[in-house]
Design a protein around this motif. Structure first.
Motif, PDB file in Angstrom:
ATOM      1  N   THR A  32       2.401  11.986  -0.093  1.00 53.63           N
ATOM      2  CA  THR A  32       3.867  11.864  -0.145  1.00 53.63           C
ATOM      3  C   THR A  32       3.964  10.392   0.512  1.00 53.63           C
ATOM      4  O   THR A  32       4.666   9.649  -0.012  1.00 53.63           O
ATOM      5  N   LEU A  33       3.337   9.982   1.698  1.00 55.16           N
ATOM      6  CA  LEU A  33       3.192   8.848   2.469  1.00 55.16           C
ATOM      7  C   LEU A  33       3.048   7.791   1.553  1.00 55.16           C
ATOM      8  O   LEU A  33       3.569   6.641   1.423  1.00 55.16           O
ATOM      9  N   GLU A  35       2.680   7.664  -1.734  1.00 57.14           N
ATOM     10  CA  GLU A  35       3.506   7.357  -2.981  1.00 57.14           C
ATOM     11  C   GLU A  35       4.753   6.773  -2.609  1.00 57.14           C
ATOM     12  O   GLU A  35       5.559   6.138  -3.309  1.00 57.14           O
ATOM     13  N   GLY A  36       5.203   6.696  -1.433  1.00 54.00           N
ATOM     14  CA  GLY A  36       6.271   6.149  -0.778  1.00 54.00           C
ATOM     15  C   GLY A  36       6.253   4.658  -0.487  1.00 54.00           C
ATOM     16  O   GLY A  36       5.708   4.159  -1.459  1.00 54.00           O
ATOM     17  N   ASP A  37       6.816   4.247   0.421  1.00 55.67           N
ATOM     18  CA  ASP A  37       6.625   3.019   0.895  1.00 55.67           C
ATOM     19  C   ASP A  37       5.601   2.193   1.227  1.00 55.67           C
ATOM     20  O   ASP A  37       5.309   1.009   1.185  1.00 55.67           O
TER      21      ASP A  37
END
Length: 84
Positions: A32-33, A35-37
């Motif tokens: 999740t991290l 795939e984020g910024d």
């Protein structure tokens, strides 16, 4: 886990199951991290670093560095022993 069950180590299978669940939860959070910024920020920083480094502007610096060899170490030779 299958081997532990096969050999009757039921006390170990519970620990392995718990560990597997923790690993999956950690993997999900890290994905999740990523795939984020975080990936976008890292890619931007790397591109900026490449654009500002002198070697990236021309390939000449890389080529000249590759041609240079380190200086040779010279050692004094011992004179050969004379035999009679």
């Amino acid at each position: 886990m299958a081997w532990a069950q096969e050999f009757g180590h039921t006390n170990v299978t519970g620990l392995l199951n718990a560990n597997l669940k923790e690993e999956k939860a950690a993997d999900k959070k890290l994905n999740t991290l990523a795939e984020g910024d975080l990936n976008r920020k890292a890619a931007g920083r790397m591109a900026a670093a490449r654009a500002t480094s002198p070697a990236s502007r021309t390939g000449a610096a890389k080529k000249s560095a590759a041609r240079k060899s380190p200086p040779r170490k010279t050692t004094a030779r011992k004179p050969a022993k004379r035999t009679r």
